[in-house]
Design a protein around this motif. Sequence first.
Motif, short mmCIF file in Angstrom:
data_model
loop_
_atom_site.label_atom_id
_atom_site.label_comp_id
_atom_site.label_asym_id
_atom_site.label_seq_id
_atom_site.Cartn_x
_atom_site.Cartn_y
_atom_site.Cartn_z
N TYR A 7 0.83 -1.21 0.00
CA TYR A 7 0.00 0.00 0.00
C TYR A 7 0.87 1.26 0.00
O TYR A 7 0.64 2.19 -0.78
N GLY A 8 1.87 1.30 0.87
CA GLY A 8 2.73 2.48 0.95
C GLY A 8 3.55 2.69 -0.31
O GLY A 8 3.65 3.81 -0.82
N LEU A 9 4.12 1.61 -0.84
CA LEU A 9 4.95 1.73 -2.03
C LEU A 9 4.13 2.09 -3.27
O LEU A 9 4.61 2.80 -4.15
N VAL A 10 2.89 1.61 -3.33
CA VAL A 10 2.03 1.95 -4.46
C VAL A 10 1.76 3.44 -4.49
O VAL A 10 1.77 4.07 -5.56
N PHE A 11 1.51 4.05 -3.34
CA PHE A 11 1.23 5.48 -3.28
C PHE A 11 2.46 6.31 -3.66
O PHE A 11 2.32 7.45 -4.13
N ILE A 12 3.65 5.76 -3.47
CA ILE A 12 4.86 6.50 -3.83
C ILE A 12 5.22 6.29 -5.30
O ILE A 12 5.52 7.26 -6.02
N ALA A 13 5.19 5.05 -5.77
CA ALA A 13 5.75 4.72 -7.08
C ALA A 13 4.76 4.87 -8.23
O ALA A 13 5.09 5.48 -9.26
N ILE A 14 3.55 4.32 -8.08
CA ILE A 14 2.63 4.27 -9.22
C ILE A 14 2.23 5.66 -9.71
O ILE A 14 2.27 5.92 -10.94
N PRO A 15 1.83 6.60 -8.86
CA PRO A 15 1.52 7.95 -9.39
C PRO A 15 2.72 8.61 -10.06
O PRO A 15 2.55 9.33 -11.05
N ALA A 16 3.94 8.34 -9.54
CA ALA A 16 5.12 8.93 -10.18
C ALA A 16 5.30 8.39 -11.59
O ALA A 16 5.60 9.15 -12.52
N VAL A 17 5.12 7.08 -11.77
CA VAL A 17 5.24 6.49 -13.10
C VAL A 17 4.15 7.03 -14.03
O VAL A 17 4.41 7.35 -15.20
N CYS A 19 17.74 10.61 -30.84
CA CYS A 19 18.23 10.31 -29.48
C CYS A 19 18.25 11.58 -28.63
O CYS A 19 17.85 11.56 -27.46
N PHE A 20 18.71 12.68 -29.20
CA PHE A 20 18.76 13.94 -28.45
C PHE A 20 17.36 14.38 -28.05
O PHE A 20 17.14 14.81 -26.90
N THR A 21 16.40 14.27 -28.97
CA THR A 21 15.03 14.69 -28.67
C THR A 21 14.42 13.81 -27.59
O THR A 21 13.74 14.31 -26.67
N ILE A 22 14.64 12.50 -27.67
CA ILE A 22 14.08 11.59 -26.67
C ILE A 22 14.67 11.88 -25.29
O ILE A 22 13.94 11.92 -24.28
N VAL A 23 15.98 12.09 -25.23
CA VAL A 23 16.62 12.41 -23.94
C VAL A 23 16.08 13.72 -23.39
O VAL A 23 15.78 13.85 -22.19
N ASP A 24 15.93 14.73 -24.24
CA ASP A 24 15.42 16.03 -23.81
C ASP A 24 13.99 15.92 -23.30
O ASP A 24 13.65 16.48 -22.24
N VAL A 25 13.14 15.20 -24.03
CA VAL A 25 11.74 15.05 -23.62
C VAL A 25 11.64 14.26 -22.32
O VAL A 25 10.86 14.62 -21.41
N CYS A 26 12.42 13.18 -22.19
CA CYS A 26 12.39 12.39 -20.95
C CYS A 26 12.86 13.21 -19.76
O CYS A 26 12.32 13.10 -18.65
N THR A 27 13.88 14.04 -19.97
CA THR A 27 14.39 14.88 -18.89
C THR A 27 13.34 15.88 -18.44
O THR A 27 13.13 16.08 -17.23
N ARG A 28 12.68 16.51 -19.39
CA ARG A 28 11.62 17.47 -19.04
C ARG A 28 10.43 16.79 -18.37
O ARG A 28 9.76 17.38 -17.52
N SER A 29 10.19 15.55 -18.74
CA SER A 29 9.05 14.82 -18.17
C SER A 29 9.31 14.31 -16.77
O SER A 29 8.39 13.80 -16.12
N MET A 30 10.54 14.44 -16.28
CA MET A 30 10.86 13.96 -14.93
C MET A 30 10.46 14.94 -13.83
O MET A 30 10.55 14.61 -12.66
N ILE A 31 10.02 16.13 -14.22
CA ILE A 31 9.71 17.15 -13.20
C ILE A 31 8.58 16.67 -12.29
O ILE A 31 8.72 16.66 -11.06
N ALA A 32 7.45 16.29 -12.89
CA ALA A 32 6.30 15.88 -12.08
C ALA A 32 6.58 14.62 -11.25
O ALA A 32 6.25 14.59 -10.05
N PRO A 33 7.21 13.57 -11.80
CA PRO A 33 7.49 12.38 -10.97
C PRO A 33 8.42 12.67 -9.80
O PRO A 33 8.20 12.17 -8.69
N VAL A 34 9.46 13.47 -10.03
CA VAL A 34 10.40 13.78 -8.95
C VAL A 34 9.71 14.59 -7.87
O VAL A 34 9.91 14.35 -6.66
N VAL A 35 8.88 15.55 -8.27
CA VAL A 35 8.14 16.34 -7.27
C VAL A 35 7.21 15.44 -6.48
O VAL A 35 7.08 15.58 -5.25
N TRP A 36 6.55 14.49 -7.15
CA TRP A 36 5.66 13.58 -6.44
C TRP A 36 6.41 12.74 -5.41
O TRP A 36 5.96 12.61 -4.27
#
Length: 340
Positions: free
Chosen positions: A74-84, A119-136
């Motif tokens: 239960y605890g790990l689901v609340f941390i990991a699943i919304p971040a993913v 590859c550059f575009t994918i890395v850039d997009v993935c990096t920008r998309s990490m903001i919300a998961p890291v904040v969560w």
Amino acid sequence: MAGYMKSLRKRMADFKGTIVNSAIAGGTVAFEEILNHAVYYCPCVEKSELGSCYSTSSSQNSSYQCTRNPNRVYGLVFIAIPAVALFFLSLAAHPSLWKIVTGRRVRDRAVRARRDKICFTIVDVCTRSMIAPVVWVCYSLLDGKYYACSVTPLPYHFDGKTYKSCQNVARAAQLLYSDAYRDNSSYSQRAGWIVLGCSAFVAFIGYTLSRYFYPMTYYHAKYYDLYRMHEENEFDDEMNKKAQQHAEDNVKKFMEKHRAKKLWDRISTIFRFHRNCDQRALYSYLHEFILDEERNESPVIGNGVDTVATEATESNITETKILDTVAAEATEPNVTETKM
């Protein structure tokens, strides 16, 4: 006042990326708070369910291995699943990713993007998309409830007076947590601050390095970003006008005549994109029908014999006109003499 507002808009434009990222972080925190108050409830575990695993309420003896499985999951689901989930939602919100992916299988080989650009575009997009998961993740650890619930064997205060069973916990108006739960919550908050600090440091270093290796200087890069933004907006506006006008013309052409039921059935069918025999893109069955109708109504070019006959007829008509003109000119002097 007008000058102040203009200056404020200019400042907001300069920090547009920071404002957008802050809005994403604020929305993530608000969503976490709503979820926390609306649905979160750490499962209740009694001493009898733990068996020999439980010894004291001390957090030092409340090892992760002793935690009952529902609490841990239960605890790990609340941390990991919304971040993913937030990561993939943020990933899907970036147009750059879909510019690479959409239609790539049928795209002309000569205009396909190079692998380094992909590859550059994918890395850039993935990096920008990490903001919300890291904040969560950071906010979840700072909150402390999810981690404490996942590692604490007895999250509630079973002392025989406060709570005697999980039924008492369910009936309680205000939940009282055990000492182990509060201690683990403080450990979670410490981990949250560490993750937040490390994430901010890594993000700053990464952004600085990306600007260091940028192929343009500061104002040139600023002009480049502004141009791309305005080009995208203008392209969207022109496409909207063109598409609206195109759709209006097709609908008017269809509605100006009485159509049989089979035609209404044809344009009402679910459409899948394809091309006609002339390799023209078709956007709907209505569009396809209008093109077919225009092709059928267009004049048919004759064969060689008809063309020769037509040219001969035109030649005869021209010759007749010339003879009439000569005859008229020959008649005019006679008329003049008669008058004299």
